[in-house]
Enzyme design. Structure first.
Site: not given
Length: 148
Positions: A64-66, A108
């Site tokens: 996960c990342c932004w 995210l």
């Protein structure tokens, strides 16, 4: 199932992801902001989770990342990894079914709690296709790992 999970930020959806996976009976191997003292940088933690899959110490990973984009790019640099950025259940189903994806990438920012549940339901319910054309595509991608 052992699932490596990475996030570059300690966001509510990342914590919910870990909770949801554990609730489904999976062993979670945390990376990045989910593991105290670990490097939370998106490329580093996504790589670590993907390497767990490539090495066989994890069956799958969720990175996960932004936006989910950087996490998927980093994971896909690891030979043997087929990471898919999924923003909905249909894409998650297709990624597992037609691409035999072994790493799920999530945003995210865009993934809500109910959407996360739908994506995970689809991801875990789908089985890789045995269709010859689908298998040939996957074999082609695997061969890209060893060809210069």
């Amino acid at each position: 199932m052992r699932i490596a999970v990475s996030s570059d930020m300690d966001e509510p959806v990342a914590r919910l992801l870990v909770e949801e996976l554990r609730g489904r009976g999976h062993e979670v191997l945390p990376h990045g902001a989910l593991r105290p003292g670990a490097d939370p940088q998106w490329a580093a933690c996504s790589e670590r989770a993907a390497r767990e899959v490539a090495a066989g110490s994890a069956d799958q990973a969720v990175v996960c990342c932004w936006t989910g984009t950087g996490a998927s790019i980093a994971a896909n640099k690891v030979p043997g990894v087929r990471a898919a950025l999924c923003a909905d259940a249909y894409t998650a189903d297709g990624a597992r079914r037609w691409n035999d994806a072994n790493v799920l990438a999530l945003s995210l920012r865009l993934t809500s709690g109910p959407l996360l549940t739908e994506i995970l339901d689809a991801w875990f319910a789908a089985e890789p296709s045995e269709d010859a054309e689908d298998r040939a595509g996957i074999a082609h991608v695997e061969n890209m790992d060893v060809r210069p």
